[in-house]
Design a protein around this motif. Sequence first.
Motif, PDB file in Angstrom:
ATOM      1  N   ALA A 186       0.836  -1.205   0.000  1.00 15.23           N
ATOM      2  CA  ALA A 186       0.000   0.000   0.000  1.00 15.23           C
ATOM      3  C   ALA A 186       0.874   1.259   0.000  1.00 15.23           C
ATOM      4  N   GLU A 187       2.044   1.170   0.613  1.00 14.90           N
ATOM      5  CA  GLU A 187       2.946   2.336   0.657  1.00 14.90           C
ATOM      6  C   GLU A 187       3.516   2.720  -0.710  1.00 14.90           C
ATOM      7  N   GLY A 245       1.742   3.269  -3.071  1.00 13.35           N
ATOM      8  CA  GLY A 245       0.762   4.213  -3.602  1.00 13.35           C
ATOM      9  C   GLY A 245       0.225   3.795  -4.968  1.00 13.35           C
ATOM     10  N   LEU A 246       0.593   2.618  -5.430  1.00 11.30           N
ATOM     11  CA  LEU A 246       0.185   2.170  -6.761  1.00 11.30           C
ATOM     12  C   LEU A 246      -0.854   1.052  -6.647  1.00 11.30           C
ATOM     13  N   LEU A 247      -2.062   1.359  -7.087  1.00  8.94           N
ATOM     14  CA  LEU A 247      -3.136   0.370  -6.975  1.00  8.94           C
ATOM     15  C   LEU A 247      -2.800  -0.921  -7.716  1.00  8.94           C
ATOM     16  N   ILE A 279      -0.756  -3.122  -5.508  1.00  4.07           N
ATOM     17  CA  ILE A 279      -1.537  -3.715  -4.417  1.00  4.07           C
ATOM     18  C   ILE A 279      -2.427  -4.841  -4.948  1.00  4.07           C
ATOM     19  N   GLN A 280      -3.083  -4.556  -6.066  1.00  2.16           N
ATOM     20  CA  GLN A 280      -3.941  -5.586  -6.669  1.00  2.16           C
ATOM     21  C   GLN A 280      -3.133  -6.829  -7.021  1.00  2.16           C
TER      22      GLN A 280
END
Lengths: 326, 326
Positions: free
Chosen positions: B126-127, B129-131, B134-135
């Motif tokens: 999550a850090e 900042g890139l979805l 994370i996905q």
Amino acid sequence: MTDLKRRLLDRIGEDLAAIESALAQNLTPYLDLVSETARYILFSGGKRLRPLLMVLSARLCGYSGKKDKKFSTIFEYLHAATLLHDDLVDGAAVRRGKPVAHSVYGNETAVLVGDFLLARSLSIAAETGLLEVIQAIALITENMSQGEIEQLSKKGSLSLTEADYLQIIENKTAGLIRGACRVGGLVAGASKTQVRRLSDFGYRLGIAFQMADDLLDYVADSRLLGKEVGADLREGKLTLPVIHALSQAEPADRDRMVEIIQGKHFDPADFSDLVRLLDHYGGIAYTREKASGFVGSAKEALSGFEPSTTKKTLMMIADYALARQY
Amino acid sequence: MTDLKRRLLDRIGEDLAAIESALAQNLTPYLDLVSETARYILFSGGKRLRPLLMVLSARLCGYSGKKDKKFSTIFEYLHAATLLHDDLVDGAAVRRGKPVAHSVYGNETAVLVGDFLLARSLSIAAETGLLEVIQAIALITENMSQGEIEQLSKKGSLSLTEADYLQIIENKTAGLIRGACRVGGLVAGASKTQVRRLSDFGYRLGIAFQMADDLLDYVADSRLLGKEVGADLREGKLTLPVIHALSQAEPADRDRMVEIIQGKHFDPADFSDLVRLLDHYGGIAYTREKASGFVGSAKEALSGFEPSTTKKTLMMIADYALARQY
């Protein structure tokens, strides 16, 4: 069914049905065994408190999108994942009147399906597109695992204080319930103040909810509870009724309580004896009072919101947390 | 130490040291028991292949920030989480020459610390900042748990095909290694084409790496391997050398192999017999050839990148995947 419960169900019936359907739709495993095990834990009569709180919190902040039910599954999947792992870790036998999942599907499957549900929950969190939501879910998961480890490492410890207990239930229960309310605000694009209010509401409600749960382990009707009363004690978990009563008891009574607690294979007479002592030394009343205080302050946290049907429903849920009989 | 390994270590020594330090710094549990258990699995001589691949992939795409080592911990934490859970599920006894974590700290702690590491990995994702990152991590986690369940449900099954085997190792190993390379490209802001090349490189390398690993279970020196050879078979895991040899064997030899495989408590003479038959029916050579093919196509996937030290290092890692002796 109590009157409060009936009135509450009238208000939330439609949401609950939509949540049920979202829970079934968003699971999407490719293996049948994963689906079967996940369904066993997911569709066994859970109250859907967490997804419901997310949906209502979002609505309270004016959410008008169509993804609230889907997003709400984050909280039930995560909850189910921790139930699978915690029941295994705690050596529990029965949940909601049925044998626990690991005794049906094996420990291995319970571990791995728990992992799957946890990951599924984070995948759906990612779909919100909100980093704050994702970070919250990841942090809640970290804290829940640590809360359970802390409880485990203090199993049977008679020196557990009320402060230790609060820290454990914050990590294990209140964090997730707070998260559900907070994320409801976040997906609705609510202001920081509103999100904080929802967060406070959820935290306090979560603490009250867990205290009420811990009380039920001593005072509930085991047929309604879906598991044997006294299960916490058998698993070596000291909760507030016991912690408080131990701190108040005369030496002889304290010794008797400790004997029962440490015996673990206590018979029904021992257990009645213990409940009598918990009652006598105010453990039951004290816990109920504390929980009631948290319910009150939870409701206060919502005072900044305009009156609405949704706000009223959230208030009723707070009352129900304490009033429920199982 | 082979010459390739020595030359490779010269190139990556500095990165490895920085990765070690990032792994220690980003764990941040609040409980000592979590820290101790996580360190036990994290600092037991892992190769750091996954974080290293992320760091090098980012560098290949011109990453010049300071967070690559931190982000690379995502892949080692996630890997360690799956090792904790998989060793428990597989009933493994020894990893990297030491008793497995669950036999030292208990099954309960292994489950919960695995959950913690998994959550930690997602927090760090999550850090970024890139979805998309994370996905990817959430989906990899879903697939790894399903891959392990699939392997578990097919334990000891003699009808496992090469295609089943490929699907399992894709989910269990190649997905994470592909993810490490792909995320390296994503954090560097690389083009879609570059990210796809890295993704292909990682996937093929991951498949080759797992095939080599599965070979080592039959041909390695157990002192170097850090566990008994034949461990996969004892756990009921049929891997490519066996799957292929079974498909080629004459009936009498096939019966003998099945007898040894199903016996599980085979003695060293049985095991030598099996290895001889695997060799005789080409199971060893076939697997080495397949792995070598994947190494070759992994290197080809990088052909679109300009020559550079980093590219050369990635090529050497691909060669090493197959050349390693443990």
